[in-house]
Scaffold this motif. Structure first.
Motif, mmCIF file in Angstrom:
data_model
loop_
_atom_site.group_PDB
_atom_site.id
_atom_site.type_symbol
_atom_site.label_atom_id
_atom_site.label_comp_id
_atom_site.label_asym_id
_atom_site.label_seq_id
_atom_site.Cartn_x
_atom_site.Cartn_y
_atom_site.Cartn_z
ATOM 1 N N MET A 1 6.422 7.853 -19.020
ATOM 2 C CA MET A 1 5.278 6.989 -19.385
ATOM 3 C C MET A 1 5.310 5.720 -18.524
ATOM 4 N N ILE A 2 4.124 5.226 -18.221
ATOM 5 C CA ILE A 2 4.000 4.029 -17.391
ATOM 6 C C ILE A 2 4.339 2.795 -18.228
ATOM 7 N N ASP A 3 5.088 1.865 -17.639
ATOM 8 C CA ASP A 3 5.339 0.569 -18.300
ATOM 9 C C ASP A 3 4.190 -0.355 -17.883
ATOM 10 N N VAL A 4 3.216 -0.502 -18.788
ATOM 11 C CA VAL A 4 1.967 -1.199 -18.453
ATOM 12 C C VAL A 4 2.229 -2.630 -17.976
ATOM 13 N N ALA A 5 3.248 -3.262 -18.522
ATOM 14 C CA ALA A 5 3.552 -4.656 -18.157
ATOM 15 C C ALA A 5 3.970 -4.765 -16.693
ATOM 16 N N ARG A 6 4.409 -3.654 -16.112
ATOM 17 C CA ARG A 6 4.870 -3.694 -14.709
ATOM 18 C C ARG A 6 3.776 -3.331 -13.712
ATOM 19 N N VAL A 7 2.633 -2.894 -14.217
ATOM 20 C CA VAL A 7 1.571 -2.441 -13.312
ATOM 21 C C VAL A 7 0.940 -3.642 -12.604
ATOM 22 N N THR A 8 0.755 -3.492 -11.285
ATOM 23 C CA THR A 8 0.126 -4.559 -10.499
ATOM 24 C C THR A 8 -1.151 -4.015 -9.857
ATOM 25 N N TYR A 9 -2.036 -4.906 -9.477
ATOM 26 C CA TYR A 9 -3.342 -4.520 -8.919
ATOM 27 C C TYR A 9 -3.603 -5.325 -7.660
ATOM 28 N N ARG A 10 -4.189 -4.675 -6.679
ATOM 29 C CA ARG A 10 -4.667 -5.416 -5.500
ATOM 30 C C ARG A 10 -5.708 -4.589 -4.765
ATOM 31 N N ASP A 11 -6.464 -5.266 -3.875
ATOM 32 C CA ASP A 11 -7.437 -4.565 -3.047
ATOM 33 C C ASP A 11 -6.696 -3.666 -2.049
ATOM 34 N N ALA A 12 -7.325 -2.567 -1.662
ATOM 35 C CA ALA A 12 -6.704 -1.646 -0.715
ATOM 36 C C ALA A 12 -6.651 -2.265 0.678
ATOM 37 N N ARG A 13 -5.610 -1.879 1.423
ATOM 38 C CA ARG A 13 -5.461 -2.292 2.825
ATOM 39 C C ARG A 13 -5.385 -1.037 3.687
ATOM 40 N N ALA A 14 -5.471 -1.231 4.983
ATOM 41 C CA ALA A 14 -5.474 -0.083 5.906
ATOM 42 C C ALA A 14 -4.276 0.835 5.666
ATOM 43 N N GLU A 15 -3.125 0.248 5.388
ATOM 44 C CA GLU A 15 -1.912 1.067 5.245
ATOM 45 C C GLU A 15 -1.889 1.894 3.953
ATOM 46 N N ASP A 16 -2.880 1.705 3.086
ATOM 47 C CA ASP A 16 -2.937 2.472 1.833
ATOM 48 C C ASP A 16 -3.678 3.800 1.989
ATOM 49 N N ALA A 17 -4.185 4.104 3.185
ATOM 50 C CA ALA A 17 -5.058 5.281 3.345
ATOM 51 C C ALA A 17 -4.369 6.573 2.912
ATOM 52 N N ALA A 18 -3.111 6.762 3.277
ATOM 53 C CA ALA A 18 -2.440 8.024 2.934
ATOM 54 C C ALA A 18 -2.245 8.130 1.421
ATOM 55 N N ALA A 19 -1.857 7.034 0.781
ATOM 56 C CA ALA A 19 -1.647 7.066 -0.675
ATOM 57 C C ALA A 19 -2.970 7.269 -1.405
ATOM 58 N N LEU A 20 -4.031 6.667 -0.876
ATOM 59 C CA LEU A 20 -5.351 6.830 -1.495
ATOM 60 C C LEU A 20 -5.821 8.280 -1.356
ATOM 61 N N ALA A 21 -5.587 8.864 -0.183
ATOM 62 C CA ALA A 21 -5.952 10.264 0.035
ATOM 63 C C ALA A 21 -5.184 11.157 -0.943
ATOM 64 N N GLU A 22 -3.908 10.878 -1.135
ATOM 65 C CA GLU A 22 -3.076 11.730 -1.983
ATOM 66 C C GLU A 22 -3.479 11.641 -3.456
ATOM 67 N N ILE A 23 -3.653 10.442 -3.978
ATOM 68 C CA ILE A 23 -4.027 10.332 -5.405
ATOM 69 C C ILE A 23 -5.438 10.883 -5.628
ATOM 70 N N SER A 24 -6.328 10.708 -4.663
ATOM 71 C CA SER A 24 -7.693 11.233 -4.800
ATOM 72 C C SER A 24 -7.652 12.759 -4.866
ATOM 73 N N ARG A 25 -6.924 13.342 -3.933
ATOM 74 C CA ARG A 25 -6.822 14.799 -3.857
ATOM 75 C C ARG A 25 -6.202 15.359 -5.142
#
Ligand code: COA
Length: 176
Positions: A1-25
């Protein structure tokens, strides 16, 4: 289970493309994969969620991506920007929530809620008077989630994946 208190958020950057592709897929296949033939879904995923296309979308000034992280892992994201649904929109300036995906372990934990709040605030910041989205008519969980934020069904269209023709609802939330 995710520890919600540890979750962080930010805008995507160029280096996130592979991770974004993977979670989307992975999220697309887990949620909608059963609707399509293997050939159709493989072709769609390769075309829609490739790393190069994700990089181009991150770089597109008309698109905004917000990522949720558990440590270094992307566990959810929202993609919001220019209106592209195939039905006429009502409003002076409108925005579309193109994708809101969280991984299975993050469902029901408030991660999607935080991403939705970012989406609404960002659309308002863009001067939008309405926020739209398209949702598969069989996706009861997502529709219920959207209804919580005041989205209402205002239309229908068909989403094509290979030979499949998925019935979709258009949902709209006024921002004024
Ligand atoms: C859609 C999504 C972003 C919602 O986030 P979430 O954290 O799961 O949402 P929540 O649990 O806060 O809210 C879901 C609502 O649906 C309800 N729900 C849960 N499972 C359900 C089901 N099988 N059928 C109908 N409603 C369901 C929940 O009780 C809750 O309603 P409530 O607030 O009235 O109690 C997330 O489930 C997701 O990423 N799904 C996979 C990808 C997807 O479908 N994205 C949307 C594409 S348009």
């Amino acid at each position: 289970m995710i520890d919600v208190a540890r979750v962080t958020y930010r805008d995507a950057r160029a280096e996130d493309a592979a991770a974004l592709a993977e979670i989307s897929r992975a999220t697309f296949l887990a949620t909608f994969g059963h609707l399509y033939t293997i050939a159709d879904r493989n072709a769609f995923v390769a075309e829609t969620y490739g790393r190069k296309l994700q990089a181009a979308e991150i770089a597109d000034p008309e698109m905004r991506h917000r990522l949720a992280f558990d440590g270094r892992d992307v566990i959810g994201f929202a993609k919001m920007g220019a209106y592209k649904l195939p039905v006429a929109a009502e409003g002076r300036r409108v925005r579309e929530l193109h994708r809101l995906y969280v991984v299975e372990a993050a469902k029901g934990a408030g991660i999607a809620a935080a991403l939705m709040e970012w989406t609404i605030a960002t659309a308002r910041g863009d001067g939008a008077d309405a926020l739209y989205l398209g949702v598969w008519q069989g996706n009861a969980r997502a529709q219920r989630f959207y209804a919580r934020y005041g989205f209402e069904i205002v239309g229908e269209y068909t989403f094509e994946v290979g030979a499949a023709r998925d019935p979709e609802y258009v949902m709209r939330k006024p921002l004024a």
